[in-house]
Design an enzyme around this catalytic site. Structure first.
Site, short mmCIF file in Angstrom:
data_model
loop_
_atom_site.label_atom_id
_atom_site.label_comp_id
_atom_site.label_asym_id
_atom_site.label_seq_id
_atom_site.Cartn_x
_atom_site.Cartn_y
_atom_site.Cartn_z
N GLU A 275 0.80 -1.11 0.02
CA GLU A 275 0.01 -0.09 -0.05
C GLU A 275 0.68 1.28 0.10
O GLU A 275 1.92 1.40 0.52
CB GLU A 275 -0.98 0.10 1.27
CG GLU A 275 -2.00 -0.46 1.08
CD GLU A 275 -2.97 -0.55 2.60
OE1 GLU A 275 -2.73 0.56 3.22
OE2 GLU A 275 -3.79 -1.23 2.84
N GLU A 348 -13.79 5.84 -0.22
CA GLU A 348 -14.60 4.52 0.30
C GLU A 348 -15.46 5.49 1.70
O GLU A 348 -14.74 5.72 2.62
CB GLU A 348 -13.90 3.56 1.11
CG GLU A 348 -13.33 2.78 -0.27
CD GLU A 348 -12.49 1.80 0.34
OE1 GLU A 348 -12.85 0.73 0.92
OE2 GLU A 348 -11.25 1.95 -0.04
N LYS A 351 -15.19 4.34 5.46
CA LYS A 351 -13.95 4.15 6.22
C LYS A 351 -13.80 5.34 7.30
O LYS A 351 -14.48 6.35 6.94
CB LYS A 351 -12.78 4.29 5.20
CG LYS A 351 -12.54 2.97 4.46
CD LYS A 351 -11.24 3.11 3.51
CE LYS A 351 -9.92 3.13 4.37
NZ LYS A 351 -9.44 1.69 5.08
N GLU A 359 -9.19 9.25 5.65
CA GLU A 359 -9.30 7.87 5.35
C GLU A 359 -10.30 7.65 4.08
O GLU A 359 -10.23 6.76 3.39
CB GLU A 359 -9.73 7.06 6.30
CG GLU A 359 -8.70 6.96 7.65
CD GLU A 359 -7.61 5.88 7.18
OE1 GLU A 359 -7.91 4.92 6.17
OE2 GLU A 359 -6.69 5.97 7.90
#
Ligand SMILES: *[C@@H]1O[C@H](CO)[C@@H](O)[C@H](O)[C@H]1NC(C)=O
Ligand SMILES: *[C@@H]1O[C@H](CO)[C@@H](O)[C@H](O)[C@H]1NC(C)=O
Ligand SMILES: *[C@@H]1O[C@H](CO)[C@@H](O)[C@H](O)[C@H]1NC(C)=O
Length: 384
Positions: A275, A348, A351, A359
């Site tokens: 990541e 998203e 999150k 996030e």
């Protein structure tokens, strides 16, 4: 003549081999913590349309794995932390897991990796001692099913597994995991031809310490450079410094114990950067004020705001361009490959801690599949 020809052939063969070897590959992570994301079939087509050839999942979802079939996209599936204790304790559990979540789809879906757990040292340290046994049982299952060459077992590690990282050559694995977990893990990775999976985030390093880290350094393009006081090597990119910190930490363990000798291996296992990424909006907490006169800082109101579209565009294009231009080496490892995943495919909305949390804004795409900013996985070279 004949002798000269032979010499050329002998020298030529390995050269040919290395010149065709990939210098790296850039993929994306596909998280699904959103209530407004497109269905897996549509996402699969989006990946194909954008020339994205490698994707990492946070589960082994049936609909997603089915949708990715026959696309040629390499897929890493994940065993959740919740499943790790069972996989460590029971070979038959691991076998069943691999049968249901890997063999059932391979080779139509090109599963190439199993991530056993996610950031265990940070998210579930009570499982530390079960991590390598679980990886081992998944490996045994893959061997039993004849998949061990095609599918590699690893576990994504948060960068906080390292200490003393501000000088790359001083970086070490934390004492609580170095001997107990990392030594057996490095042996496992070397023995199985797998790779260490690390999650380096220049974004968070910068966001947490803007007093001491220049934005340009975090974005990969700090002209003056930062010198490692032990080696004299100069770093223009914090990502390079984080990658070298990882290499040095591995070398310290393999060197001191000679752990690789028993397996006939040379130095350290390969690496995968499982990541990395940069948020395009939202807040990082806690936010400290930036260094006075720091160049290029983006301000939102009075607050320090590292997560902007411009910064995210600059960072993620920097990463894509590094790989596509084959400039994958680091100061310490000039010939290193760079297999790296950008977090994440989508913004998203489920999150983190609500709609202000950065996030939720690491996506390359909005949920409606519009790009948050321009990028190009085929040719790179997006004007910044
Ligand atoms: C994987 O396989 C197991 C069965 O062993 C199942 O319980 C699990 O839900 C499957 N999927 C994922 C995403 O773990
Ligand atoms: C590993 O790191 C420690 C602490 O910096 C050092 O004392 C030791 O000599 C290192 N070992 C090797 C083999 O580099
Ligand atoms: C997609 O969503 C973004 C963010 O909400 C919005 O700015 C953009 O206009 C949308 N694009 C389309 C084509 O609807």
């Amino acid at each position: 003549m004949a002798l000269a020809g032979l010499v050329i052939t002998l020298l030529g063969a390995p050269l040919l081999f290395f010149s065709y070897a990939e210098a790296g590959e850039v993929g994306v992570t596909y998280g699904r913590l959103g209530d407004n994301l497109p269905d897996p079939e549509t996402v699969s087509q989006l990946l194909v349309d954008n020339g994205i050839t490698m994707v990492r999942l946070y589960d082994a979802d049936e609909a997603v794995l089915t949708a990715l079939a026959n696309t040629g996209i390499k897929v890493t599936v994940m065993m959740r932390n919740e499943e790790l204790a069972a996989a460590a304790a029971s070979r038959s559990y691991a076998l069943q897991w691999v049968q249901c979540n890997v063999s059932a789809y391979y080779p139509d879906t090109l599963i190439s990796g199993v991530a056993v757990g996610n950031e265990v040292f940070k998210e579930a340290p009570e499982l530390n001692s079960q991590l390598v046994p679980a990886m081992n049982n998944v490996q045994l299952a893959l061997e039993e099913l004849g998949l061990a060459d095609a599918v590699k077992v690893s576990t994504p590690i948060a960068f906080t597994a390292l200490k003393d990282t501000s000088v790359p050559s001083s970086a070490r694995f934390r004492d609580d995991i170095a001997q107990s977990v990392m030594v057996p893990m490095l042996q496992f990775l070397q023995r199985t031809g797998s790779y260490l999976s690390m999650n380096p985030y220049p974004f968070f390093a910068y966001a947490e310490d803007p007093q001491n880290i220049q934005l340009d350094y975090a974005l990969g393009n700090y002209k003056p450079g930062v010198r490692d006081r032990n080696t004299g090597l100069v770093y223009h990119s914090l990502l390079d410094a984080m990658m070298d910190a990882t290499y040095y930490a591995m070398e310290n363990l393999t060197g001191s114990l000679n752990v690789m000798q028993a397996t006939g291996g040379g130095s350290t296992p390969d690496t995968q950067w499982s990541e990395n990424g940069w948020g395009s909006q939202g807040q990082v907490k806690p936010a400290k004020p930036p260094r006075k006169g720091s160049r290029g800082l983006q301000q939102a109101g009075n607050g320090f705001q590292p997560a902007t579209v411009a910064n995210a565009k600059a960072y993620n294009n920097y990463v894509i361009n590094r790989v596509l231009s084959c400039k994958t080496g680091t100061p310490h490892r000039p010939n290193a490959d760079m297999n790296i995943f950008i977090f994440a495919l989508f913004n998203e909305n489920q999150k983190g801690q609500g709609p202000n949390d950065v996030e939720q804004y690491f996506g390359l795409f909005y949920p409606n599949m519009t790009k948050v900013y321009d990028f190009d996985f085929r040719s790179g070279n997006v004007g910044l």
